[in-house]
Design a protein around this motif. Structure first.
Motif, mmCIF file in Angstrom:
data_model
loop_
_atom_site.group_PDB
_atom_site.id
_atom_site.type_symbol
_atom_site.label_atom_id
_atom_site.label_comp_id
_atom_site.label_asym_id
_atom_site.label_seq_id
_atom_site.Cartn_x
_atom_site.Cartn_y
_atom_site.Cartn_z
ATOM 1 N N TRP A 1 13.929 25.517 -29.024
ATOM 2 C CA TRP A 1 14.303 24.131 -29.317
ATOM 3 C C TRP A 1 15.511 23.711 -28.489
ATOM 4 O O TRP A 1 16.358 24.524 -28.138
ATOM 5 C CB TRP A 1 14.653 24.005 -30.801
ATOM 6 C CG TRP A 1 14.582 22.597 -31.305
ATOM 7 C CD1 TRP A 1 15.644 21.755 -31.533
ATOM 8 C CD2 TRP A 1 13.414 21.858 -31.647
ATOM 9 N NE1 TRP A 1 15.188 20.552 -31.985
ATOM 10 C CE2 TRP A 1 13.819 20.581 -32.081
ATOM 11 C CE3 TRP A 1 12.049 22.151 -31.632
ATOM 12 C CZ2 TRP A 1 12.919 19.602 -32.485
ATOM 13 C CZ3 TRP A 1 11.162 21.180 -32.039
ATOM 14 C CH2 TRP A 1 11.602 19.919 -32.462
ATOM 15 N N SER B 1 16.283 28.828 -42.655
ATOM 16 C CA SER B 1 15.887 27.524 -42.098
ATOM 17 C C SER B 1 14.785 26.956 -42.965
ATOM 18 O O SER B 1 14.121 27.686 -43.699
ATOM 19 C CB SER B 1 15.436 27.655 -40.644
ATOM 20 O OG SER B 1 14.282 28.452 -40.536
ATOM 21 N N ALA B 2 14.615 25.648 -42.894
ATOM 22 C CA ALA B 2 13.582 24.967 -43.679
ATOM 23 C C ALA B 2 13.149 23.727 -42.915
ATOM 24 O O ALA B 2 13.903 23.164 -42.139
ATOM 25 C CB ALA B 2 14.104 24.585 -45.058
ATOM 26 N N GLY B 3 11.942 23.334 -43.145
ATOM 27 C CA GLY B 3 11.408 22.107 -42.585
ATOM 28 C C GLY B 3 10.869 21.257 -43.709
ATOM 29 O O GLY B 3 10.930 21.660 -44.891
ATOM 30 N N PRO B 4 10.357 20.096 -43.398
ATOM 31 C CA PRO B 4 9.808 19.232 -44.428
ATOM 32 C C PRO B 4 8.636 19.895 -45.163
ATOM 33 O O PRO B 4 7.885 20.651 -44.548
ATOM 34 C CB PRO B 4 9.326 18.001 -43.663
ATOM 35 C CG PRO B 4 9.859 18.124 -42.291
ATOM 36 C CD PRO B 4 10.242 19.533 -42.070
ATOM 37 N N LYS B 5 8.509 19.591 -46.432
ATOM 38 C CA LYS B 5 7.372 20.104 -47.199
ATOM 39 C C LYS B 5 6.137 19.287 -46.899
ATOM 40 O O LYS B 5 6.225 18.085 -46.699
ATOM 41 C CB LYS B 5 7.666 20.063 -48.689
ATOM 42 C CG LYS B 5 8.706 21.076 -49.120
ATOM 43 C CD LYS B 5 8.876 21.079 -50.622
ATOM 44 C CE LYS B 5 9.900 22.134 -51.011
ATOM 45 N NZ LYS B 5 10.039 22.235 -52.460
#
Length: 111
Positions: free
Chosen positions: A39, A106-110
């Motif tokens: 990224w 880390s997390a992203g949108p559900k």
């Protein structure tokens, strides 16, 4: 193995902001094909600082080092494009600091 994040903190005087952004735009794609690259983001300051953040995320420290020793070195050796008079342009940033992090969570949108 955890991904690594590198944040290059660039001190950029107000009159050089547009120059910096144009230089990054002209190099679009230069890092994206590098092995282990995940990224990139160029973050413009909104208020309270003159520091841009250049965020890159890599699969490993070794991938980042390989990019630093190869493609990045080649790109920076060439320097910014020469001005019409033929002389190399001066750097847009007046200072640079590299921050290094390991990605712990880390997390992203559900959905």
């Amino acid at each position: 193995m955890a991904s690594v994040v590198k944040i290059n903190v660039l001190t950029v005087p107000a009159e050089q902001r547009e120059v910096l952004e144009k230089r990054f735009a002209s190099r679009a794609g230069a890092v994206e094909s590098s092995d282990g690259f995940e990224w990139f983001e160029l973050l413009r300051p909104v208020e309270g600082t003159d520091q841009y953040l250049v965020y890159t995320r890599w699969a490993s420290e070794d991938h980042f080092k390989a990019w630093m020793e190869g493609p990045m070195q080649a790109a920076h050796r060439q320097g910014p494009p020469a001005a019409e008079g033929g002389a190399a342009q001066r750097p847009a940033a007046s200072g640079s600091t590299l921050w290094s992090f390991e990605v712990v969570q880390s997390a992203g949108p559900k959905g």
